[in-house]
Design an enzyme around this catalytic site. Sequence first.
Site, PDB file in Angstrom:
ATOM      1  N   ASP A   1       7.733 -12.182  14.173  1.00 30.41           N
ATOM      2  CA  ASP A   1       8.860 -11.806  13.331  1.00 30.41           C
ATOM      3  C   ASP A   1       9.612 -13.098  12.999  1.00 30.41           C
ATOM      4  O   ASP A   1      10.331 -13.643  13.828  1.00 30.41           O
ATOM      5  CB  ASP A   1       9.745 -10.820  14.099  1.00 30.41           C
ATOM      6  CG  ASP A   1      11.036 -10.499  13.349  1.00 30.41           C
ATOM      7  OD1 ASP A   1      11.326 -11.148  12.328  1.00 30.41           O
ATOM      8  OD2 ASP A   1      11.754  -9.595  13.808  1.00 30.41           O
TER       9      ASP A   1
ATOM     10  N   HIS B   1      14.583  -7.372  17.508  1.00 30.58           N
ATOM     11  CA  HIS B   1      15.370  -6.604  16.532  1.00 30.58           C
ATOM     12  C   HIS B   1      14.773  -5.190  16.475  1.00 30.58           C
ATOM     13  O   HIS B   1      13.575  -5.018  16.687  1.00 30.58           O
ATOM     14  CB  HIS B   1      15.229  -7.301  15.187  1.00 30.58           C
ATOM     15  CG  HIS B   1      16.099  -6.767  14.094  1.00 30.58           C
ATOM     16  ND1 HIS B   1      15.782  -5.637  13.379  1.00 30.58           N
ATOM     17  CD2 HIS B   1      17.275  -7.211  13.588  1.00 30.58           C
ATOM     18  CE1 HIS B   1      16.722  -5.423  12.469  1.00 30.58           C
ATOM     19  NE2 HIS B   1      17.645  -6.357  12.575  1.00 30.58           N
TER      20      HIS B   1
ATOM     21  N   CYS C   1      21.548  -4.848  15.712  1.00 29.57           N
ATOM     22  CA  CYS C   1      20.232  -4.216  15.790  1.00 29.57           C
ATOM     23  C   CYS C   1      19.453  -4.712  17.005  1.00 29.57           C
ATOM     24  O   CYS C   1      18.238  -4.886  16.952  1.00 29.57           O
ATOM     25  CB  CYS C   1      19.429  -4.430  14.513  1.00 29.57           C
ATOM     26  SG  CYS C   1      20.192  -3.682  13.085  1.00 29.57           S
TER      27      CYS C   1
ATOM     28  N   GLN D   1      14.300 -14.812  11.136  1.00 27.54           N
ATOM     29  CA  GLN D   1      15.352 -15.802  11.351  1.00 27.54           C
ATOM     30  C   GLN D   1      14.839 -17.242  11.317  1.00 27.54           C
ATOM     31  O   GLN D   1      15.627 -18.174  11.454  1.00 27.54           O
ATOM     32  CB  GLN D   1      16.061 -15.553  12.699  1.00 27.54           C
ATOM     33  CG  GLN D   1      16.800 -14.238  12.780  1.00 27.54           C
ATOM     34  CD  GLN D   1      17.967 -14.150  11.802  1.00 27.54           C
ATOM     35  OE1 GLN D   1      18.417 -15.147  11.227  1.00 27.54           O
ATOM     36  NE2 GLN D   1      18.464 -12.948  11.608  1.00 27.54           N
TER      37      GLN D   1
ATOM     38  N   LYS E   1      16.998 -13.571   3.663  1.00 31.91           N
ATOM     39  CA  LYS E   1      17.485 -14.412   4.750  1.00 31.91           C
ATOM     40  C   LYS E   1      17.087 -15.870   4.540  1.00 31.91           C
ATOM     41  O   LYS E   1      17.305 -16.707   5.411  1.00 31.91           O
ATOM     42  CB  LYS E   1      16.940 -13.916   6.089  1.00 31.91           C
ATOM     43  CG  LYS E   1      17.561 -12.592   6.535  1.00 31.91           C
ATOM     44  CD  LYS E   1      17.078 -12.225   7.918  1.00 31.91           C
ATOM     45  CE  LYS E   1      17.237 -10.751   8.233  1.00 31.91           C
ATOM     46  NZ  LYS E   1      18.608 -10.389   8.574  1.00 31.91           N
TER      47      LYS E   1
HETATM   48  C1  PLP Z   1      14.876 -11.009  13.928  1.00 32.38           C
HETATM   49  C2  PLP Z   1      14.957 -10.015  12.811  1.00 32.38           C
HETATM   50  N1  PLP Z   1      13.918  -9.206  12.562  1.00 32.38           N
HETATM   51  C3  PLP Z   1      13.932  -8.316  11.561  1.00 32.38           C
HETATM   52  C4  PLP Z   1      15.032  -8.162  10.750  1.00 32.38           C
HETATM   53  C5  PLP Z   1      14.997  -7.128   9.667  1.00 32.38           C
HETATM   54  O1  PLP Z   1      15.012  -7.726   8.420  1.00 32.38           O
HETATM   55  P1  PLP Z   1      15.156  -6.854   7.101  1.00 32.38           P
HETATM   56  O2  PLP Z   1      16.370  -5.994   7.294  1.00 32.38           O
HETATM   57  O3  PLP Z   1      15.342  -7.863   6.026  1.00 32.38           O
HETATM   58  O4  PLP Z   1      13.920  -6.053   6.956  1.00 32.38           O
HETATM   59  C6  PLP Z   1      16.148  -8.971  10.973  1.00 32.38           C
HETATM   60  C7  PLP Z   1      17.356  -8.813  10.141  1.00 32.38           C
HETATM   61  O5  PLP Z   1      18.461  -8.701  10.630  1.00 32.38           O
HETATM   62  C8  PLP Z   1      16.109  -9.920  12.026  1.00 32.38           C
HETATM   63  O6  PLP Z   1      17.154 -10.704  12.282  1.00 32.38           O
END
Ligand code: PLP
Lengths: 410, 141
Positions: A204, A125, A368, A207, A230
Amino acid sequence: MTVPSLAERFRADFPILDQTVNGHPLVYLDNAASTQRPTSVINELSRYYRHDHANVHRGLHALSTRATALYENARQRVATFLNAEDPESIVFTRGTTESINLVASSWAGNELKPGDGILLTQMEHHANLIPWQIVARRVGARLYFLTVTGDEGEIDWSQLDTIFTDNPIRIVALTHISNSLGRINPVAEVCRTAHKHGAVTLIDAAQSAGHMPLDVRAIDCDFLAFSGHKCCGPTGIGILYGRKSLLEKMEPYQTGGEMIVSVTFEGAEWKPPPHRFEAGTPHIAGAIGLATALDYLDQVGRNSIQENDHHFGNIAATRLREIPDLRVFGPLDERAGIVSFQLGKIHAHDLVAFADQHGVALRGGHHCNQPLVRKLGLHATARASFYLYNTESELDRLVAVLHSAAKYFG
Amino acid sequence: MDFDELYQEIILDHSKRPRNSGVLPPPATRGSGYNPACGDEVTVFVLKSAEGKIETISFQAQACAICTASTSLMTLQVKGTTQEQALEIQRHFIDFLTKDGSSEGLGHLRALAGVKKFPQRLKCATLGWHALEAALKGDAG
Ligand SMILES: Cc1ncc(COP(=O)(O)O)c(C=O)c1O
């Protein structure tokens, strides 16, 4: 099907799902972007603001004492949720994005030397890509990528050891579950290899946190990040787990109130972690609401959620593949409840708008993951992501809407 | 129904069979529009006559139906106009979508009226028009 439907037992806990959109009962399949909240979380936020709110760690009065206890109990709750040894390894942040930025800035920004390597995958992401690009530019470090190949988004993990042997990798940061491919990465194995070569690891877990049991001691990662929104919790709250020995050596990320031991006009002495990294008034209600969300997830059972995810991910991928001219991305089996796809020549925006018109909430775009989507030869994909409250009849609605869209735009 | 208003027959037609699709080599000038929110990209190519009129125009799009159709219709509308006239049509069209301006003289572009009810698609409808402006002011290449 042997998998019992979680929706039967838990869907009623999510009041938002009971509504019509454009004249159709809502089918919410954008859970990878944000899940919905159960009544218990909504009620706890309201209860906190009605009865217990005050600032934390400052007042000596009853409300402040209560708010502080709830806030610090929430930290303990998160530690238990992650099987972390110690609540002091849990930092409250705004979300995954801020957690990763914190590590990139406070750990990598001070530890990395020119020529040092940062290893990522091509499925990260933007939140786990851009902070590393910035810090690499700042300190003269270099980015390395594990290649993702084909529509299935495979990574050849057998090359990992060699990459560490051949390159001065100091940190590896990777996603546990890909938000666009639905692929689940072998994070514990990656951490083992990384540690063998003396590298630091960041997972990370945006998900995965709300979708499967997570144990930072079993994974043996140095850092792990996730977002409350999430996993049934409030927006604006997230977690950074950090190995205590690393957090203790790190400089603050932001500075101000709450994070100092003593201040003179000339300088200040930092508090130990985790408060060192929580400058200013934190999202107190968010932390408390997150703790309630984690209670809820454990009440449903994270093993059950994981099974449910696999079930929906696999049958959704199978059923979508049966639609003529539909290309599904991600692994063939053993996938999370996330399915990205391209239907004929229909642009994801048009498809998402069409589905919305029929009450089905999907995501369309690059999620993203722009470099990855480009690599697939696309500009955008559509994505359906399932959670514990989705039903098989909702999957039927998705399939039906895709057939209609193929006719409409075809 | 609002949705069919957005995706009118003429929009679907132009999105499936865009007019003036393709690349023009230099000395044609080019300009691109990019929507970071979705990754959509449009490039417009313009070749002016000695009198400064748009003699040939073409475009390439990696974009949704609304964006592709709007750009396709645009090429028909501005062909044969001067730069000033083309930019006037652009202002007129954007006012029509954003300020409830009059649709007089917009011809088939009126078919994009449905976008007014879907403000999140406004960027899609105007992306090609920003690329046109860039192409008119742009370099060959
Ligand atoms: C794999 C992953 N990493 C990071 C993020 C970023 O999360 P946040 O926008 O809650 O900071 C997301 C959110 O879409 C994600 O799916």
